[in-house]
Design an enzyme around this catalytic site. Sequence first.
Site, PDB file in Angstrom:
ATOM      1  N   ARG A 167      42.532  -9.324  44.264  1.00 61.46           N
ATOM      2  CA  ARG A 167      41.429  -9.561  45.204  1.00 61.46           C
ATOM      3  C   ARG A 167      41.321  -8.365  46.148  1.00 61.46           C
ATOM      4  O   ARG A 167      40.240  -7.921  46.508  1.00 61.46           O
ATOM      5  CB  ARG A 167      41.635 -10.872  45.991  1.00 61.46           C
ATOM      6  CG  ARG A 167      40.668 -11.005  47.144  1.00 61.46           C
ATOM      7  CD  ARG A 167      40.475 -12.428  47.664  1.00 61.46           C
ATOM      8  NE  ARG A 167      41.671 -13.240  47.676  1.00 61.46           N
ATOM      9  CZ  ARG A 167      42.694 -13.110  48.542  1.00 61.46           C
ATOM     10  NH1 ARG A 167      42.660 -12.182  49.474  1.00 61.46           N
ATOM     11  NH2 ARG A 167      43.738 -13.913  48.466  1.00 61.46           N
TER      12      ARG A 167
ATOM     13  N   TYR B 150      13.685  -9.811  48.632  1.00 60.46           N
ATOM     14  CA  TYR B 150      14.126 -10.759  47.613  1.00 60.46           C
ATOM     15  C   TYR B 150      14.293 -12.143  48.282  1.00 60.46           C
ATOM     16  O   TYR B 150      14.857 -12.239  49.385  1.00 60.46           O
ATOM     17  CB  TYR B 150      15.446 -10.267  47.010  1.00 60.46           C
ATOM     18  CG  TYR B 150      16.123 -11.310  46.161  1.00 60.46           C
ATOM     19  CD1 TYR B 150      15.446 -11.896  45.085  1.00 60.46           C
ATOM     20  CD2 TYR B 150      17.421 -11.716  46.421  1.00 60.46           C
ATOM     21  CE1 TYR B 150      16.057 -12.865  44.311  1.00 60.46           C
ATOM     22  CE2 TYR B 150      18.043 -12.678  45.642  1.00 60.46           C
ATOM     23  CZ  TYR B 150      17.349 -13.253  44.595  1.00 60.46           C
ATOM     24  OH  TYR B 150      17.963 -14.217  43.832  1.00 60.46           O
TER      25      TYR B 150
ATOM     26  N   ASP C  30      18.499  -1.825  50.989  1.00 64.19           N
ATOM     27  CA  ASP C  30      18.779  -2.412  49.681  1.00 64.19           C
ATOM     28  C   ASP C  30      18.086  -1.500  48.661  1.00 64.19           C
ATOM     29  O   ASP C  30      16.857  -1.488  48.558  1.00 64.19           O
ATOM     30  CB  ASP C  30      18.237  -3.843  49.641  1.00 64.19           C
ATOM     31  CG  ASP C  30      18.563  -4.544  48.327  1.00 64.19           C
ATOM     32  OD1 ASP C  30      18.649  -3.852  47.291  1.00 64.19           O
ATOM     33  OD2 ASP C  30      18.706  -5.781  48.342  1.00 64.19           O
TER      34      ASP C  30
ATOM     35  N   LYS D 286      21.182  -5.273  38.275  1.00 64.82           N
ATOM     36  CA  LYS D 286      19.887  -4.734  37.865  1.00 64.82           C
ATOM     37  C   LYS D 286      20.060  -3.369  37.181  1.00 64.82           C
ATOM     38  O   LYS D 286      20.805  -3.255  36.225  1.00 64.82           O
ATOM     39  CB  LYS D 286      18.965  -4.689  39.080  1.00 64.82           C
ATOM     40  CG  LYS D 286      18.995  -5.992  39.910  1.00 64.82           C
ATOM     41  CD  LYS D 286      18.409  -7.163  39.157  1.00 64.82           C
ATOM     42  CE  LYS D 286      18.699  -8.546  39.706  1.00 64.82           C
ATOM     43  NZ  LYS D 286      19.049  -8.768  41.072  1.00 64.82           N
TER      44      LYS D 286
HETATM   45  O1  P1T Z   1      21.293 -11.635  42.057  1.00 64.09           O
HETATM   46  P1  P1T Z   1      22.258 -10.812  42.830  1.00 64.09           P
HETATM   47  O2  P1T Z   1      23.048  -9.861  42.017  1.00 64.09           O
HETATM   48  O3  P1T Z   1      23.099 -11.652  43.753  1.00 64.09           O
HETATM   49  O4  P1T Z   1      21.378  -9.831  43.770  1.00 64.09           O
HETATM   50  C1  P1T Z   1      20.553 -10.290  44.791  1.00 64.09           C
HETATM   51  C2  P1T Z   1      19.457  -9.293  45.043  1.00 64.09           C
HETATM   52  C3  P1T Z   1      19.566  -8.414  46.116  1.00 64.09           C
HETATM   53  N1  P1T Z   1      18.602  -7.496  46.372  1.00 64.09           N
HETATM   54  C4  P1T Z   1      17.503  -7.396  45.608  1.00 64.09           C
HETATM   55  C5  P1T Z   1      16.470  -6.371  45.939  1.00 64.09           C
HETATM   56  C6  P1T Z   1      17.339  -8.229  44.501  1.00 64.09           C
HETATM   57  O5  P1T Z   1      16.253  -8.083  43.755  1.00 64.09           O
HETATM   58  C7  P1T Z   1      18.323  -9.212  44.211  1.00 64.09           C
HETATM   59  C8  P1T Z   1      18.203 -10.151  43.070  1.00 64.09           C
HETATM   60  N2  P1T Z   1      16.897 -10.238  42.564  1.00 64.09           N
HETATM   61  C9  P1T Z   1      16.518 -11.002  41.498  1.00 64.09           C
HETATM   62  C10 P1T Z   1      17.329 -11.815  40.807  1.00 64.09           C
HETATM   63  C11 P1T Z   1      15.100 -10.859  41.131  1.00 64.09           C
HETATM   64  O6  P1T Z   1      14.691 -11.234  40.010  1.00 64.09           O
HETATM   65  O7  P1T Z   1      14.338 -10.343  41.967  1.00 64.09           O
END
Ligand code: P1T
Length: 393
Positions: A46, A98, A170, A195
């Site tokens: 961890r 998001y 972000d 992503k």
């Molecule tokens: O899904 P996760 O890995 O927890 O990430 C969250 C997140 C944070 N910032 C941005 C700009 C994002 O687009 C996302 C997650 N977004 C999607 C799942 C989506 O389809 O837009």
Amino acid sequence: MKFATRAIHAGQEADPATGATITPIYQTSTYTQEGLGEHKGFEYSRTSNPTRAALEACLAALENARYGLAFGSGMAATSAVLSILRPGDHIIAGDDLYGGTYRIFERVIRPMGITIDYVPARETGAYQAALRPETKLIWVETPTNPLLALVDIAAVANIAREHGARLVVDNTFATPYLQRPLDLGAHIVVHSTTKYINGHSDVVGGAVLTSDEQAYTDIKFYQNAAGGVPSPFDSWLVLRGVKTLAVRMRQHCENAMRIAEFLAEHTLVRDIYYPGLPAHPDHELAQRQMAGFGGMVSFAFDGTRADVDTFVRHLKVFALAESLGGVESLCCHPASMTHGSIPAEERERRGVTDTLLRLSVGIEDADDLIADLDQALQAVAATRSTAISGAAR
Ligand code: P1T
């Protein structure tokens, strides 16, 4: 070393234990120690793990950051950054975010006594006007999700710095290949590595990159204390995925530009959102701030929610799915999917309407992608003319 080289090599020297060229998956929770307090730098996974450490070093190198921290999701990365706040603090956030980021702000952070003000994402002056003595963070996405507005990072970073606050960017949509916020003065970068960074839609992950030593110390403390870390296998997959980030992003940009141009001319499309189009309100900023315009294209139908449903049902290459940034093309309906956690009235006010669709343009052959969109649009037109002739009868 240049970007594409760093993506393949940074943090990934031959394995010191075996010489393995590719960083091994250190699938272990613990490490045998020689004596009390005597070990090889790893005690418990961890706290740290060699596969994760390689990923953290690689992502830091790509964002020109001194420090990198990997997390089990983008939201875990976001909550780790938010952990540096205390009751009474204030956040200014761009208003196109998001849905999950909005949800954690409103349902987790606000009840803890931290206030949040949203300002129009692209209006630099609005960030200045919203400052309060207790403002600690300015939080933006650029390009924003899902309306693809741009924030002038250098200008907003100055506003934050002069106030003694930190700017968090972000950078999920742009990736460090297209945009490096820390070079422009931002203090902290957040990623959903789910992503483009991983790029193959087979991992959920996140990262925080910074050169701010105090922020790093505090966020690393939280990473270990709260434990939202990625597994060694997921760290390895992201490390493998990111090696091709440069070539993938070039193709995403090329394909997205062709698709944006195709949709911009289509009679069924009312609004098109792509920073690469000269008519986009932030096109000049995009040319200045980004090395390409990205792989995300949003558009609004000149029609109804029923037309949107007909369209998505007819897609064959694009999959109707949440998420983005993979090699395969996806189509998302933000109002009912990724941004469903924003109250309908608030969502509509922000422009995330029922007829808005968001495309994550993959790296398939662009001709096939355009043909797919074209036949699904034709299906919408055919359904409409059937409805009209039916009504006339
Ligand atoms: O899904 P996760 O890995 O927890 O990430 C969250 C997140 C944070 N910032 C941005 C700009 C994002 O687009 C996302 C997650 N977004 C999607 C799942 C989506 O389809 O837009």
